[in-house]
Design an enzyme around this catalytic site. Sequence first.
Site, short mmCIF file in Angstrom:
data_model
loop_
_atom_site.label_atom_id
_atom_site.label_comp_id
_atom_site.label_asym_id
_atom_site.label_seq_id
_atom_site.Cartn_x
_atom_site.Cartn_y
_atom_site.Cartn_z
N PHE A 7 25.30 62.37 -37.91
CA PHE A 7 26.54 62.62 -38.65
C PHE A 7 26.33 62.47 -40.16
O PHE A 7 27.07 63.02 -40.96
CB PHE A 7 27.63 61.62 -38.22
CG PHE A 7 28.32 61.97 -36.93
CD1 PHE A 7 29.14 63.10 -36.84
CD2 PHE A 7 28.18 61.17 -35.81
CE1 PHE A 7 29.79 63.41 -35.65
CE2 PHE A 7 28.83 61.47 -34.61
CZ PHE A 7 29.64 62.60 -34.53
N LEU A 8 25.30 61.67 -40.53
CA LEU A 8 25.12 61.37 -41.96
C LEU A 8 24.64 62.57 -42.76
O LEU A 8 24.71 62.59 -43.99
CB LEU A 8 24.15 60.18 -42.13
CG LEU A 8 24.58 58.90 -41.39
CD1 LEU A 8 23.57 57.79 -41.64
CD2 LEU A 8 25.97 58.46 -41.82
N THR B 272 25.96 65.29 -43.27
CA THR B 272 27.00 65.95 -44.07
C THR B 272 27.73 65.01 -45.02
O THR B 272 28.66 65.42 -45.71
CB THR B 272 28.03 66.60 -43.12
OG1 THR B 272 28.43 65.62 -42.16
CG2 THR B 272 27.46 67.80 -42.41
N LEU C 94 38.41 54.14 -38.80
CA LEU C 94 38.14 53.16 -37.75
C LEU C 94 39.03 51.92 -37.91
O LEU C 94 39.52 51.37 -36.92
CB LEU C 94 36.66 52.76 -37.74
CG LEU C 94 35.69 53.91 -37.48
CD1 LEU C 94 34.25 53.44 -37.65
CD2 LEU C 94 35.88 54.51 -36.09
N LYS D 79 43.75 44.18 -50.43
CA LYS D 79 42.80 44.86 -49.56
C LYS D 79 42.83 44.23 -48.16
O LYS D 79 42.78 43.00 -48.03
CB LYS D 79 41.43 44.70 -50.24
CG LYS D 79 40.29 45.29 -49.53
CD LYS D 79 39.92 46.64 -50.04
CE LYS D 79 38.80 47.16 -49.19
NZ LYS D 79 39.00 48.34 -48.50
N LYS E 229 44.87 54.20 -46.20
CA LYS E 229 44.74 53.05 -45.28
C LYS E 229 46.03 52.22 -45.33
O LYS E 229 46.05 51.08 -45.80
CB LYS E 229 43.52 52.22 -45.70
CG LYS E 229 42.75 51.65 -44.52
CD LYS E 229 41.46 51.02 -44.94
CE LYS E 229 41.40 49.56 -44.68
NZ LYS E 229 40.07 48.98 -44.85
N GLU F 96 40.65 55.86 -48.79
CA GLU F 96 41.17 54.49 -48.97
C GLU F 96 42.69 54.49 -49.21
O GLU F 96 43.40 53.63 -48.67
CB GLU F 96 40.44 53.83 -50.14
CG GLU F 96 40.58 52.35 -50.25
CD GLU F 96 39.99 51.55 -49.07
OE1 GLU F 96 38.91 51.90 -48.59
OE2 GLU F 96 40.65 50.58 -48.64
N HIS G 70 34.42 51.19 -51.88
CA HIS G 70 34.25 49.80 -51.42
C HIS G 70 32.86 49.24 -51.78
O HIS G 70 32.74 48.17 -52.38
CB HIS G 70 34.48 49.75 -49.90
CG HIS G 70 34.23 48.41 -49.29
ND1 HIS G 70 35.09 47.35 -49.48
CD2 HIS G 70 33.21 47.95 -48.52
CE1 HIS G 70 34.61 46.29 -48.84
NE2 HIS G 70 33.47 46.63 -48.24
N LYS H 225 36.76 43.74 -36.66
CA LYS H 225 37.92 43.65 -37.55
C LYS H 225 38.59 45.01 -37.73
O LYS H 225 37.91 46.04 -37.79
CB LYS H 225 37.48 43.12 -38.91
CG LYS H 225 37.10 41.66 -38.84
CD LYS H 225 37.34 40.95 -40.14
CE LYS H 225 36.18 41.01 -41.07
NZ LYS H 225 36.38 40.21 -42.27
N1 LIG Z 1 36.44 46.50 -40.44
C1 LIG Z 1 35.37 46.10 -41.08
O1 LIG Z 1 34.69 45.15 -40.67
C2 LIG Z 1 34.94 46.80 -42.33
C3 LIG Z 1 33.68 46.54 -42.88
C4 LIG Z 1 33.27 47.25 -44.01
C5 LIG Z 1 34.10 48.18 -44.58
N2 LIG Z 1 35.34 48.40 -44.03
C6 LIG Z 1 36.25 49.38 -44.62
O2 LIG Z 1 35.66 50.65 -44.53
C7 LIG Z 1 36.23 51.48 -45.55
C8 LIG Z 1 35.17 52.30 -46.20
O3 LIG Z 1 34.58 53.11 -45.21
P1 LIG Z 1 33.84 54.48 -45.60
O4 LIG Z 1 32.97 54.23 -46.75
O5 LIG Z 1 33.30 55.01 -44.36
O6 LIG Z 1 35.04 55.35 -46.18
P2 LIG Z 1 35.94 56.54 -45.57
O7 LIG Z 1 36.33 56.25 -44.19
O8 LIG Z 1 37.00 56.75 -46.58
O9 LIG Z 1 34.95 57.79 -45.56
C9 LIG Z 1 34.45 58.27 -46.77
C10 LIG Z 1 34.64 59.78 -46.92
O10 LIG Z 1 33.70 60.45 -46.09
C11 LIG Z 1 34.34 61.44 -45.30
N3 LIG Z 1 33.52 61.54 -44.09
C12 LIG Z 1 33.48 60.74 -43.01
N4 LIG Z 1 32.49 61.10 -42.18
C13 LIG Z 1 31.88 62.17 -42.73
C14 LIG Z 1 30.77 62.99 -42.34
N5 LIG Z 1 30.04 62.74 -41.24
N6 LIG Z 1 30.44 64.03 -43.14
C15 LIG Z 1 31.11 64.26 -44.28
N7 LIG Z 1 32.15 63.51 -44.72
C16 LIG Z 1 32.52 62.47 -43.95
C17 LIG Z 1 35.75 60.93 -45.15
O11 LIG Z 1 36.65 61.98 -44.92
C18 LIG Z 1 36.00 60.27 -46.50
O12 LIG Z 1 36.43 61.23 -47.44
C19 LIG Z 1 36.94 50.52 -46.52
O13 LIG Z 1 38.32 50.65 -46.35
C20 LIG Z 1 36.49 49.16 -46.09
O14 LIG Z 1 37.46 48.17 -46.31
C21 LIG Z 1 35.76 47.73 -42.93
ZN LIG Z 2 32.20 45.38 -47.24
#
Ligand SMILES: NC(=O)c1ccc[n+]([C@@H]2O[C@H](COP(=O)([O-])OP(=O)(O)OC[C@H]3O[C@@H](n4cnc5c(N)ncnc54)[C@H](O)[C@@H]3O)[C@@H](O)[C@H]2O)c1
Ligand SMILES: [Zn+2]
Length: 406
Positions: free
Chosen positions: A200-201, A203, A139, A182, A106, A103, A298, A173
């Site tokens: 992918f999940l 790990t 993303l 935010k 970002k 985060e 989040h 978005k």
């Molecule tokens: N655009 C949208 O509509 C929308 C909707 C919901 C959330 N978000 C945003 O998404 C973000 C949160 O996303 P997140 O929870 O994915 O966080 P993130 O992208 O920070 O990933 C979380 C952690 O997991 C690690 N990681 C990613 N893939 C992995 C895998 N396959 N194996 C092991 N580790 C892995 C990353 O390096 C990171 O340390 C927030 O910034 C939030 O605002 C955006």
């Molecule tokens: Zn959300």
Amino acid sequence: MMNSLINHHIKSANEIISLDKRKDTYWRVQARQEVSYEVILNRGLLEPMNSTLANTCGVSGVKKEQRLVVIDKVVFDLYHEKLNTYFSIWNITPIWKIISGNEVCKIMDQVISVVDAMIEAGLLRRTQAVIAIGGGVLLDIVGFAASLYRRGIPYIRIPTTLMGQIDAGIGIKTGINHEYHKNRLGTYFPPVAALIDPMFLKTVDERHITNGVAEIIKIALIKDYKLFQLLEQEVNKLDAHAFSSNNLRINEIFSRAISGMLEELEPNLWEATLERAVDYGHTFSPSLELRANPPLLHGEAVAIDMALSIGLALQRNLITVAEAERALNLIINVGLPITHINFTLDLIDTALNDSIKHRNGLQRVPLTARIGDVIFINDLTKNELSAALNYINFYENKLVQQYQVS
Ligand SMILES: NC(=O)c1ccc[n+]([C@@H]2O[C@H](COP(=O)([O-])OP(=O)(O)OC[C@H]3O[C@@H](n4cnc5c(N)ncnc54)[C@H](O)[C@@H]3O)[C@@H](O)[C@H]2O)c1
Ligand SMILES: [Zn+2]
């Protein structure tokens, strides 16, 4: 021939033109743009013979092609061998751009560094879609950069976290944070496709799985009672192993969450309507998320907001005590917080005022009406916020005491 053409032009240049006497001072330009992108659930995306990713990139494997791949550092470390094998079999030369996906990263600097990579890769404007692989943070950054570069170039989303696969990676978005705000800078910019591979999940660490579960609970509370029941029944199995393996009941939870999210997003992609059911848990949490110390993910901030919203719904008799307790227990039992030391009445009040601006002057706070339905409220008072906060704090204390006694 040439002389007569020149003479004709000289003649017409000297011709006196009668004016139409137009006095137009107002024009309206109106256009519509159709949006269409695919969300594809596909297990084993990186299996060498799986053509889904290659096809989505517009690659057949016959001709050598290059693609810019922007990837989360952690995901690169875990999956680059598999990715390299896949790309070499499909004759794709990856140009790697590795960025950090947390985060705090970002921010605009990361967007600019992705844009620099786009320039360096010398991308063709229309046919060389950028491949984005990572969690919601990556993303959001890559989508933002893709929407800015040459006013928009195609990109493919491959979410690798639960949050990414059921939420951040499947809408349109994009965005980054600005100071304590935010997602304050961002765009609406659909990808070519979102490719979801639950493998992918495997790990992803447990805290980040639970983080994603928060958004699944949100969908359950606002629109899907059956999903809520399934979550209650599977509450002890909502882990990385279950989500990445072929467990029928977890698969059902997973695809109901994606369907529910898309059903809400599709009719309101550009948020013309500011009453958004998916904003449930997102009224007070944006202000909490970036200020929380100890820090919150989040989904954790969303869970705390949902708990307060349950308290608010209870006071308004929108749900019964039994329903409120069921909802709170689900949040707690999956391992999410319902309170935080920084979630004070002052912060809640400030957060609501900021959301009112975001929602153009009205509160438009989504609350559950029974479990599985939603209504929007515009007249919350500070007293109600205070009472709901007290109720949640009291409920948590009661549970802590029960736990200590037993
Ligand atoms: N655009 C949208 O509509 C929308 C909707 C919901 C959330 N978000 C945003 O998404 C973000 C949160 O996303 P997140 O929870 O994915 O966080 P993130 O992208 O920070 O990933 C979380 C952690 O997991 C690690 N990681 C990613 N893939 C992995 C895998 N396959 N194996 C092991 N580790 C892995 C990353 O390096 C990171 O340390 C927030 O910034 C939030 O605002 C955006
Ligand atoms: Zn959300």
